[in-house]
Design an enzyme around this catalytic site. Structure first.
Site, PDB file in Angstrom:
ATOM      1  N   TYR A   1      19.929   0.434   9.083  1.00 61.49           N
ATOM      2  CA  TYR A   1      19.045   0.211   7.940  1.00 61.49           C
ATOM      3  C   TYR A   1      19.755  -0.619   6.870  1.00 61.49           C
ATOM      4  O   TYR A   1      19.202  -1.604   6.363  1.00 61.49           O
ATOM      5  CB  TYR A   1      18.598   1.551   7.350  1.00 61.49           C
TER       6      TYR A   1
ATOM      7  N   ALA B   1       0.819  -1.214   0.000  1.00 58.54           N
ATOM      8  CA  ALA B   1       0.000   0.000   0.000  1.00 58.54           C
ATOM      9  C   ALA B   1       0.852   1.263   0.000  1.00 58.54           C
ATOM     10  O   ALA B   1       0.309   2.367  -0.044  1.00 58.54           O
ATOM     11  CB  ALA B   1      -0.936   0.007   1.208  1.00 58.54           C
ATOM     12  N   GLY B   2       2.151   1.104   0.038  1.00 55.29           N
ATOM     13  CA  GLY B   2       3.046   2.256   0.075  1.00 55.29           C
ATOM     14  C   GLY B   2       3.397   2.777  -1.301  1.00 55.29           C
ATOM     15  O   GLY B   2       2.771   2.434  -2.314  1.00 55.29           O
TER      16      GLY B   2
END
Length: 372
Positions: A183, A11-12
């Site tokens: 990250y 959905a991003g």
């Protein structure tokens, strides 16, 4: 019968464009997304831009039960679900490790029990650390770092053994990782876990190392999203873009449309199985050029970039993609230029609302000693 595809994190920004690409090519698409508030706002709901033909299951990739439900009748999986942000990963260590590393482990555990025909995982250029360089003697140099004393002296460039400035060159997949942030570590972990388990359980797996992806639907109020969207958010609020170092660091900016098409090609190309591919534009720009370009197309050239002269822990100087492997194996050919992409982005920005949280994010980093 059409193939059914699951996109975690679908959905991003990138996932929604991949959804459009797959639906246009006749695939059925299911999405598993937790609609994280940092991306989707404080009261998250199905994004208006998300294709109505896609099925959305709201849930966390770390929820094994929800994941098993999402995998029912699925032929292929795109694993995009991840927390994204170099700076934030250096102080939200537990959350990044949980979502990115543990989330991938939970997915792979489910795929061991219920294998699929293809797994494509989103990796990142961040795992390279510094890109590849050439010395004055013409030799290739990798794995070079800048020490704290150099950065405090505001000497931003990388130097060879004789003090000469090294020249950045396109970075190929053969360059060894040099992990400079939590990250980056988590993306390398995601990539390698998928490739290892894919090989062990005969699930054809492809890892795609995204460079700086830009385009419509980026989360404008997320200060840890792509730098181009951050600049747009600043300018929309009549604030100057903030740039670390001297603004001459170089990056590769690639359109989300090219990324979506490459993702589809990775699934459809049998020869890609077990491979790792750079996905960029094959071009490079300085961050200062990007800030100026965004300001120009937005009609706000009077808001000159603010060059902070500061260094953010985990940042690198230069890295841009060698995409020859993706060209030859996937048939990948970037079609959208930066200029074309910026014009479309500006059209989309009209009517969007962006809360500028950049100063708040910088204060978080500064308070923890993560800027120099």
């Amino acid at each position: 019968m059409s193939k059914k595809v699951l996109i975690t994190g679908g959905a991003g920004f990138i996932g929604s464009h991949l959804t459009d690409e797959l639906l246009e090519q006749g695939y059925d698409v299911r999405i598993l997304d937790n609609l994280a508030p940092q991306v989707h706002g404080p009261q998250p709901q199905r994004p208006s831009y998300l294709n109505s033909e896609a099925e959305l299951i709201v849930g966390d990739v770390r929820d094994a039960g929800k994941l098993r439900h999402a995998l029912e009748d699925i032929d292929a999986v795109y694993h995009l679900a991840a927390m994204v942000g170099v700076g934030q990963s250096m102080y939200e260590v537990a959350e990044y490790t949980s979502v990115n590393n543990e989330g991938t482990a939970v997915l792979l555990q489910a795929l061991i029990e219920k294998p699929v025909e293809k797994l494509v995982v989103a990796s990142s250029m961040s795992l390279y650390g510094e890109g590849l360089y050439r010395s004055a003697a013409g030799t290739l140099v990798s794995g070079t770092d800048r020490d704290l004393a150099q950065l405090k002296a505001r000497d931003w460039e990388l130097h060879g053994p004789n003090g000469e400035v090294l020249v950045p060159v396109p970075t190929p997949e053969t360059k060894l990782p040099c992990l400079a942030s939590v990250y980056a570590l988590s993306k390398f972990d995601q990539e390698q876990m998928c490739l290892i388990l894919g090989k062990a359980y005969n699930i054809p797996t492809v890892a795609l190392r995204f460079f700086n992806v830009f385009g419509t639907r980026q989360a404008l109020s997320n200060p840890y999203t792509g730098v181009l969207a951050i600049f747009a958010s600043r300018l929309m609020n009549n604030n100057s873009p903030c740039i670390f170092e001297d603004g001459l660091q170089q990056r590769d900016f690639v359109s989300v449309y090219d990324i979506a098409r490459a993702c589809r090609l990775a699934m459809e190309t049998s020869a890609a199985a077990g491979g790792v591919f750079n996905l960029g534009s094959g071009r490079h720009y300085t961050i200062k050029e990007i800030a100026g370009g965004v300001a120009k197309v937005m009609g706000k050239e009077y808001l000159k970039p603010e060059i902070t002269g500061k260094y953010r822990v985990g940042d690198i100087r230069n890295c841009f993609a060698d995409i020859s492997l993706a060209r030859s194996v996937l048939g990948y050919d970037p079609l959208v230029t930066l200029e074309e992409g910026l014009l479309e982005l500006v059209e989309w920005l009209d009517g969007q609302v962006a809360e500028d949280r950049v100063e708040q994010a910088q204060a978080e980093l500064s308070a923890r000693g993560l800027t120099v």
